[in-house]
Design an enzyme around this catalytic site. Structure first.
Site, short mmCIF file in Angstrom:
data_model
loop_
_atom_site.label_atom_id
_atom_site.label_comp_id
_atom_site.label_asym_id
_atom_site.label_seq_id
_atom_site.Cartn_x
_atom_site.Cartn_y
_atom_site.Cartn_z
N GLU A 223 0.81 -1.21 0.00
CA GLU A 223 0.00 0.00 0.00
C GLU A 223 0.85 1.27 0.00
OE1 GLU A 223 -0.61 -2.67 1.77
OE2 GLU A 223 -2.51 -3.33 0.92
N GLN B 36 -8.40 -1.24 -1.25
CA GLN B 36 -9.05 -2.55 -1.08
C GLN B 36 -9.89 -2.67 0.21
OE1 GLN B 36 -7.19 -6.78 -1.24
NE2 GLN B 36 -7.78 -6.19 -3.30
N HIS C 234 -11.13 -5.81 8.34
CA HIS C 234 -11.88 -5.61 7.11
C HIS C 234 -13.09 -4.69 7.30
CE1 HIS C 234 -9.53 -9.11 5.96
NE2 HIS C 234 -9.86 -8.89 4.70
N TYR D 236 -3.46 1.37 6.26
CA TYR D 236 -2.57 1.89 7.30
C TYR D 236 -1.09 1.89 6.92
CZ TYR D 236 -6.89 1.49 10.05
OH TYR D 236 -8.18 1.60 10.49
#
Lengths: 441, 342
Positions: free
Chosen positions: B73, B95, B142, B101
């Site tokens: 990320e 996603q 999630h 993070y």
């Protein structure tokens, strides 16, 4: 009975392209750092390049000593010296073509100067009046990056974008030995390799991340070896040999430009000064070590080579030093001028358009600045000063509430009253830490 | 300036579309109009995204315009920074909320600050799509509601749609913005449907404007994203008890629309802020403070908050206990009878 018990029962076929076909052999760096100076190859180096590198090295050394002196006079908040690493800085700037981009760290102001950025603008961040003093887009130099290795993915993204647009642009990103431990170093190398981005990573291994030596930073055979795991060639070069660094970087830039993908170059060098002027290097290294590296000084190496080839004599050395001295004097003089501070610029460039909230806060600061310039307004703050929370504050206040206008009258160097009717919309400050500046006042 | 929208039925003749389809269509249309727009992230290409929001983009525009990136990320967002520096308009997918993070250093140290640091020389026109919030039965990491982190970072716009037309309109606006926009997509509304015509998309108010989704006189529910349908349902249910609730959908958390919110609270004199995110140091704290500072003399009762609990997001079989539902909103509305209780 499980599949593991029956021999041959579990035979997964690998996916068709389960790994890229990369032969690690050609990616591996040499055992020893590549050198030109002090070897027979020195005789074949191009004369014009040698003289250019020498001039930049001498000027760069003087720039470092001058900037360090400016910290003692309170003219710079801090200066991370690149004394001892000038060969890397200068070579990095000189290998780039006009259209290429440089991604520097906070230690790389010298590379900016060698690329043609005004030295005062290059030092603005470290003086403390603005974050980036130069026009990044015009110079194709990203802002000096303070977090470690976070600018490396930017270099990859920019190089990738240029290639997508069909432009021949290479990005050269600088990072230190400590920065190679950061996650962003890993992610940048991986992206660069997968995308075959035209980017060159120059690791200036100067031995220490502040106080932590390389041996405590990595267990890799060399930092150049780290490239191999990503499918990138790693090159190892003597970072004090300006000709060698220039040659290796030139090859890497050419390779990137021709679509060959990224290269990682580790330049083995040494930081002769402390991490910054605020650091005490005697706590983590010995004088003998520093003295040994002084014997391998990048300026002296070049001087020896030029002298051996008959391209430099004592008068030539003197002439170059004089030029560097004049450069330093000019820098000193300009840095001793108090920078103009525009407090309302705090609200500039946060967003393309100011939010209502920022307009309200700018109006509040504007009113404070105006009040400071009125002789008796010093201490008391009436109800109006707290209007932010007053009953009518808030949404009723339109965008035009005195926000876009400059404060009519600026305060003097001391900020409050009594600078004697100086009609200026800006403040000036004497040195980032408020000390010194005696020459001008 | 307050816009009262009609219900979803306004797009007469249009077929029902899901929010996911509207988001995908927004990217498709932006890419077709402007070759600088690039979609990138993990699984966005061949797979079309794990929620299929980017379905078809790689097929239509090729791998260079809709790129499956390595799984990283910080690398995705960091590379997007460099691409934006060179004049592209990257649209990055994270996603899942908690997957963003690792990219926070890029977001906070660079994305949010590049325009400011460079005195306007390097603005970053990039959109960061973050599917967020719970209610889809996801296991841990999630279902986070991470909006407060983004809201607390100057330099970022923070936007979240609650309707199908807004999903399209706000995402188009985010991609067109010259500033970085964190575009929070309420996961559990991905499959919510409304009549919507991709050929003739409904115009929506711009980023930065809140919208009154349901006019009312007796109290204001201030909410956004996944809690908007909850509040609309609560408002219907409250009619039986004599409450005529106004529902304000913020749509944009940064910039914050004080004007629409405060105009509503001044009309009704009572307010409840509703969100999934935790209450302590959550978005509601800021909203309550702003409303109180500006509307104190109009208030008949303290401004209340209904939020998720101050716990790590619970395991999926327990998330119904955590998420603020209609009953919890109605309980808060009942507590707005401040003068009667005291």
């Amino acid at each position: 009975m499980t599949v593991m018990d029956e021999r041959g029962a579990y035979r997964p076929a690998p996916p068709p392209a389960w790994r890229p076909a990369t032969d690690p052999g050609p990616l591996l760096p040499d055992d020893e750092p590549y050198r030109v100076l002090g070897t027979p190859a020195q005789e074949e180096a191009e004369e014009k390049l040698l003289l250019r590198l020498y001039a930049e090295l001498v000027r760069g050394r003087r720039f470092n000593t001058q900037a360090t002196a400016l910290t003692r006079q309170g003219r710079l908040a801090v200066y991370p010296s690149s004394t001892g690493q000038e060969a890397c800085e200068v070579a990095a700037a000189l290998v780039l073509r006009e259209q290429d981009w440089l991604f520097p760290t906070y230690r790389d102001t010298l590379a900016l100067v060698a690329r043609g950025v005004d030295p005062v603008e290059a030092l603005t961040l470290l003086r403390g009046d603005r974050h980036t003093g130069y026009d990044s887009r015009a110079h194709r130099v990203a802002p000096l990056c303070t977090p470690l290795a976070t600018h490396l993915p930017h270099a990859v993204g920019l190089a990738h974008a240029a290639r997508l647009k069909g432009d021949d642009v290479v990005a050269l990103a600088l990072v230190g030995d400590g920065g190679t431990s950061e996650g962003d170093f890993h992610e940048a190398l991986n992206f660069a390799a997968v995308w075959r981005a035209p980017v060159v990573f120059l690791v200036q291994n100067n031995g220490f991340a502040i106080s932590v030596p390389l041996a405590k930073q990595t267990a890799a055979p060399s930092l150049a070896h780290k490239a191999v795991g990503y499918g990138i060639p790693g090159r190892l070069v003597d970072g004090n040999d300006a000709v060698a660094v220039h040659e290796v970087l030139s090859q890497a830039v050419r390779r990137a430009s021709e679509g060959g993908g990224p290269t990682v170059v580790e330049a083995v060098t040494y930081r002769l000064d402390a991490h910054t002027n605020a650091d005490d290097a005697t706590r983590y290294r010995k004088d003998e070590e520093i003295e040994a590296w002084r014997g391998h000084d990048p300026v002296a190496l070049m001087e020896r080579a030029l002298t051996a080839r008959g391209l430099l004599d004592e008068a030539g050395v003197e002439a170059e030093r004089d030029r560097a001295e004049r450069f330093a004097a000019g820098l000193r003089e300009r840095m001793n001028t108090d920078p103009e501070l525009r407090p309302l610029d705090l609200f500039g460039h946060v967003y393309a358009d100011r939010t209502t909230q920022l307009m309200e806060q700018a109006a509040m600061l504007g009113a404070e600045l105006e009040a400071e310039t009125e002789p008796s307004a010093g201490s008391e703050t009436g109800p109006s000063a707290g209007s932010e929370t007053g009953p009518s504050a808030g949404s009723e206040r339109g965008p035009s509430a005195g926000v876009q206008t400059e404060p009519a009258v600026g305060a003097g160097p001391t900020g409050r009253g009594g600078s004697g009717g100086q009609d200026s919309s800006v403040r000036t400050v004497s040195g980032a830490s408020g000390r010194g500046g005696g020459e001008t006042r | 300036m307050t816009t009262v929208t009609a219900g979803p039925a306004s797009a007469a003749g249009a077929k029902p579309a899901t929010m996911a389809q509207a988001l995908g269509r927004a990217m498709r249309d932006a890419m077709a109009e402007d070759p600088a727009v690039h979609v990138m992230g993990e699984d966005v290409g061949t797979l079309g995204g794990v929620f299929r929001v980017t379905d078809g983009l790689a097929a239509e525009f090729g791998d260079d315009r809709c790129t499956d990136t390595p799984l990283a990320e910080a690398g995705i967002l960091g590379a997007a920074v460099g691409m934006a520096m060179y004049g592209l308009r990257p649209v990055v997918e994270m996603q899942f909320d908690a997957f963003a993070y690792p990219a926070f250093e890029q977001l906070i140290s660079h994305v949010a600050k590049m325009r400011n640091r460079t005195g306007g020389a390097l603005p970053l026109p990039l959109t960061i799509r973050v599917p967020y919030g719970g209610g889809i039965g996801g296991v841990e990491h999630h279902s986070d509601s991470s909006e407060i982190y983004y809201m607390a970072t100057p330099g970022l716009h923070v936007v979240t749609p609650a309707t199908v037309p807004d999903a399209y309109g706000l995402l188009r606006a985010a991609i067109a913005s010259d500033d970085p926009v964190v575009f929070l997509e309420p996961k559990r509304l991905y499959w919510s449907k409304a009549p919507w015509s991709p050929q003739d998309p409904e115009a929506v108010p711009p980023v930065g404007r809140a919208v009154v989704r349901r006019p009312g006189r007796s109290a204001t529910l201030i909410t956004y994203g996944p809690s908007v349908p909850v509040c609309l349902e609560a408002a219907e249910a409250a009619r039986a008890e004599g409450w005529d609730l106004e529902v304000v959908d913020l749509r944009s958390l940064v910039p914050f629309d004080d004007e629409t919110v405060c105009a509503s609270v001044r009309r009704t004199g009572r307010a409840v802020v509703v969100h999934e995110s935790g209450g302590f140091a959550g978005p509601g704290g800021e909203i309550v403070a702003r409303v109180t500072e500006r509307c104190f003399h109009h208030l008949e009762a303290p401004v209340l908050r209904v939020s998720g609990f101050d716990i790590p997001y619970p395991p999926p079989m327990l998330e119904r206990s955590h998420l603020p539902g209609v009953d919890r909103v109605l309980d808060a509305v009942a507590r707005l009878q401040w003068e009667a209780a005291n």
